[in-house]
Design a protein around this motif. Structure first.
Motif, short mmCIF file in Angstrom:
data_model
loop_
_atom_site.label_atom_id
_atom_site.label_comp_id
_atom_site.label_asym_id
_atom_site.label_seq_id
_atom_site.Cartn_x
_atom_site.Cartn_y
_atom_site.Cartn_z
N GLU A 514 -25.96 4.35 -20.64
CA GLU A 514 -26.31 4.13 -22.04
C GLU A 514 -27.66 4.72 -22.42
N GLN A 515 -28.56 4.84 -21.45
CA GLN A 515 -29.93 5.28 -21.76
C GLN A 515 -30.13 6.79 -21.58
N LEU A 516 -29.18 7.45 -20.97
CA LEU A 516 -29.25 8.90 -20.80
C LEU A 516 -28.10 9.52 -21.59
N PHE A 517 -28.44 10.26 -22.62
CA PHE A 517 -27.44 10.95 -23.42
C PHE A 517 -27.34 12.37 -22.90
N SER A 518 -26.14 12.78 -22.48
CA SER A 518 -26.00 14.06 -21.77
C SER A 518 -24.74 14.79 -22.18
N PHE A 519 -24.84 16.10 -22.19
CA PHE A 519 -23.66 16.93 -22.41
C PHE A 519 -23.87 18.29 -21.76
N TRP A 520 -22.75 19.00 -21.60
CA TRP A 520 -22.76 20.31 -20.94
C TRP A 520 -22.32 21.35 -21.93
N ARG A 521 -23.05 22.46 -21.99
CA ARG A 521 -22.69 23.59 -22.83
C ARG A 521 -22.45 24.81 -21.95
N GLN A 522 -21.49 25.63 -22.34
CA GLN A 522 -21.22 26.88 -21.63
C GLN A 522 -21.04 27.99 -22.65
N SER A 523 -21.71 29.12 -22.42
CA SER A 523 -21.66 30.24 -23.35
C SER A 523 -20.23 30.77 -23.45
N ILE A 524 -19.95 31.46 -24.55
CA ILE A 524 -18.60 31.97 -24.80
C ILE A 524 -18.18 32.94 -23.70
N ASP A 525 -19.14 33.71 -23.15
CA ASP A 525 -18.79 34.63 -22.06
C ASP A 525 -18.83 33.95 -20.69
N ARG A 526 -19.11 32.64 -20.66
CA ARG A 526 -19.11 31.80 -19.45
C ARG A 526 -20.21 32.15 -18.46
N ARG A 527 -21.18 32.92 -18.87
CA ARG A 527 -22.23 33.31 -17.93
C ARG A 527 -23.35 32.27 -17.85
N GLN A 528 -23.56 31.53 -18.93
CA GLN A 528 -24.65 30.55 -18.91
C GLN A 528 -24.10 29.15 -19.11
N SER A 529 -24.57 28.23 -18.29
CA SER A 529 -24.31 26.80 -18.46
C SER A 529 -25.63 26.08 -18.66
N ILE A 530 -25.62 25.08 -19.51
CA ILE A 530 -26.79 24.23 -19.70
C ILE A 530 -26.35 22.77 -19.68
N PHE A 531 -26.99 22.00 -18.81
CA PHE A 531 -26.83 20.55 -18.82
C PHE A 531 -28.01 19.98 -19.62
N ALA A 532 -27.70 19.43 -20.78
CA ALA A 532 -28.74 18.86 -21.65
C ALA A 532 -28.75 17.35 -21.44
N ILE A 533 -29.86 16.83 -20.93
CA ILE A 533 -29.96 15.41 -20.56
C ILE A 533 -31.19 14.83 -21.24
N PHE A 534 -30.99 13.74 -21.99
CA PHE A 534 -32.05 13.15 -22.81
C PHE A 534 -32.20 11.67 -22.47
N ASN A 535 -33.41 11.25 -22.18
CA ASN A 535 -33.71 9.82 -22.06
C ASN A 535 -33.96 9.31 -23.47
N ILE A 536 -33.05 8.50 -23.98
CA ILE A 536 -33.17 8.06 -25.37
C ILE A 536 -33.73 6.65 -25.44
N SER A 537 -34.41 6.21 -24.37
CA SER A 537 -34.96 4.86 -24.31
C SER A 537 -36.48 4.89 -24.15
#
Length: 588
Positions: A514-537
């Motif tokens: 509940e305290q870590l809001f996270s999602f994964w993004r991947q570029s359209i060409d699939r070359r870059q991935s980003i794990f975006a992780i946020f402490n929202i507390s």
């Protein structure tokens, strides 16, 4: 009955004429759809043989970031406000902003521009058309098409009251004897306004205020007027069109008069004409309504190119002041990925308040009450609307974004205001969609209590007007305005470099508590991935890199801090409101 197009006549029509006539038939069944289609093309200055743009084109990428501003959010005694705005954009934001939404810049009588008196001229107190055209040479401009209503002091309405053209028959009428109890409205004022005309007493429809009289699109002359207006805006360099309050456009007594099929038909018709005229043009619908209804304005990728993500502001602010991302995460998992050629427009703050209708069904009554009381504790005001049964309900929260981040619901103001504010801005920057930042969010402008007292409008609390010299001094001094502005520019520059943050790049929500809001993004060409992780507390939170299943053969780096993570099973501790963007590829 529609006036049908016979097959012989159809065979002589171009594809554009056929499609346009198909939209016009259900709207104006008593007219010859082919003749009216040809009249519409003439008013729009469009050839019947105009080439059809390819479908599902993304007219944006990760470099697109929008700024929302009034034409006079910055003022100087030395020049017109639109020139001051351009000067600031050119000096400070050219490298991190692609598009500027200039809120209504026309002569108006109320509502800070949304009661338009003349759609064809620039308010002389702001500048002139040359100033708009000049900005359009350097930034994409989003302009407002205030299409549902116009000012009661407009020439159209004065002519309506006198029975003259243009204006006679332009405004929606209803009888007080009609059952209008089903009509959905965002205001508490009476729906109908009594006026005197050559034909006697009439009652005009006023969804928002008695100074904002609703136009009657059942009259084909009104459509033609707006086609001429849109053509003018295109000629002046405007390419992004915000259809203001468009959900209320079509009125049929006995219905809710919101989201009617005819309204969607009008949007499809406008899109058809606009994109044939300018294939790079974009339509955005402003529909501050519950989430499922809002999604319908994508149509089948044939209505709005972008829709406002209206549920995001109340859910994200609630997340940051409660320290729980449960509702934000659950909502995000229900959101369908936007088709290519469409995208979400993400925002946290705007010139209006934080709409509460888009939170219906997402936050409980108790949670909404907690959010309301927290925002009031931080100086916010609450605007209301009247329901069909006459009940007054909260409609929006009026507060500056900076003040909304003062503290938490449980503990009140604290020392984490800056970190909490930037955490929210970073979440919006990383989500699927095009981010739009209100100019006062870039400066961390506080609640403007004096302006509320002066105007009597709660919305004025977040419509401060900066003197240009005072702003420059604040951004150069030891102030929170400078701290936020420098951090925002750095954030946006970083965001614009990442292909994984393309508005249509893949996004998956992660389950990290509940305290870590996270999602994964991947570029359209699939070359870059980003794990975006946020402490929202407001407490430190720890996670294990092993939970992310990082690809072992890739190098992983936090784009925010520059820290490399060689140990794929290490524990990472985030301080309150700290965030990381873990990427397997840094784009210089």
């Amino acid at each position: 009955m529609y006036l049908e197009i016979d097959e012989m006549e159809r065979s002589t029509l171009t594809p554009l004429e056929q499609r346009l006539a198909g939209h016009l038939q259900p709207l104006y069944p008593d007219l010859d759809a082919v003749e009216f289609a040809q009249e519409c093309l003439a008013h729009f200055g469009l050839s019947k043989d105009a080439p059809t743009p390819a479908p599902h084109r993304n007219l944006w990428d990760q470099s697109d970031v929008m700024l929302i501003s009034y034409g006079d959010s910055l003022r100087s005694e030395r020049e017109a406000p639109l020139r001051s705005l351009y000067g600031f954009l050119d000096a400070h934001l050219r490298d991190c902003i692609s598009t500027v939404h200039i809120l209504p810049f026309f002569p108006y009588s109320s509502d800070d521009g949304f009661s338009v008196m003349d759609y064809t001229t620039v308010n002389p107190s702001l500048g002139q058309w040359d100033d708009i055209t000049n900005i359009s040479r350097h930034f994409k401009i989003m302009g407002d098409l205030v299409i549902n209503h116009c000012s009661s002091r407009s020439l159209w309405f004065e002519n309506y009251k006198a029975g003259l053209e243009p204006g006679a028959g332009y405004f929606a009428e209803a009888s007080p004897d009609m059952d209008l109890s089903a009509v959905v409205r965002p205001r508490t004022s009476p729906l109908l306004r009594e006026v005197q005309t050559p034909d006697g007493e009439r009652h005009v429809w006023c969804t928002f205020s008695h100074d904002q009289v609703d136009l009657d699109f059942r009259n084909p002359k009104v459509l033609l007027e707006f086609l001429r207006i849109i053509r003018l805006y295109l000629d002046k360099g405007i390419r992004w069109f915000r259809l203001d309050a468009v959900a209320f456009l079509w009125k049929i007594p006995g219905t809710p008069c919101i989201n009617l099929p005819e309204t969607h038909e009008v949007i499809r018709l406008l899109r058809l004409l606009i994109e044939h005229h300018s294939p790079d043009a974009v339509i955005i619908t402003e529909t501050n309504i519950p989430n499922r209804e809002n999604l319908t304005y994508f149509g089948n990728a044939n209505e709005a190119h972008l829709i406002y993500n209206f549920s995001l502001p109340p859910l994200l602010i609630n997340t940051l002041v409660t320290g729980s991302c449960l509702h934000l995460k659950n909502w995000l998992m229900t959101m369908p990925p936007a088709q290519y050629g469409t995208a979400y427009l993400n925002f946290i703050a705007s010139h209006d308040g934080i709409g509460l209708r888009p939170a219906e069904g997402l936050l409980s009554d108790w949670e909404l009450d907690t959010l309301l009381s927290t925002m009031q504790r931080f100086g916010g005001r609450i605007s209301s609307r009247t329901t069909a049964d006459g009940e007054s309900k909260p409609y929006e929260i009026n507060i500056s974004l900076w003040d909304s981040m003062r503290g938490t619901a449980s503990h009140g103001p604290d020392q984490w205001q800056f970190a909490r504010f930037m955490c929210g801005a970073a979440i919006m920057a990383a989500l699927e969609g095009v981010p739009a930042y209100y100019i006062h969010s870039l400066f961390a402008t506080e609640n403007d209590e004096a302006r509320v007292e002066h105007t009597g409008s709660f919305r004025s609390i977040n419509r401060h007007i900066w003197q240009a010299d005072d702003l420059e001094a604040a951004l150069a001094g030891d102030t929170h305005h400078r701290q936020v502005f420098e951090a925002m520019r750095k954030l946006l520059n970083l965001r614009r470099e990442q292909p994984a943050f393309h508005p249509n790049a893949t996004m998956y929500t992660l389950h990290t508590g509940e305290q870590l809001f996270s999602f994964w993004r991947q570029s359209i060409d699939r070359r870059q991935s980003i794990f975006a992780i946020f402490n929202i507390s407001d407490q430190p939170q720890t996670f294990n890199l092993s939970e992310l299943n990082l690809i072992l053969t890739d190098e992983w780096i936090d784009l925010v801090s520059g820290q490399a993570f060689e140990n794929r099973v290490a524990q990472v501790t985030l301080m309150p409101y700290q965030y990381v963007w873990l990427s397997n590829r840094r784009v210089a």
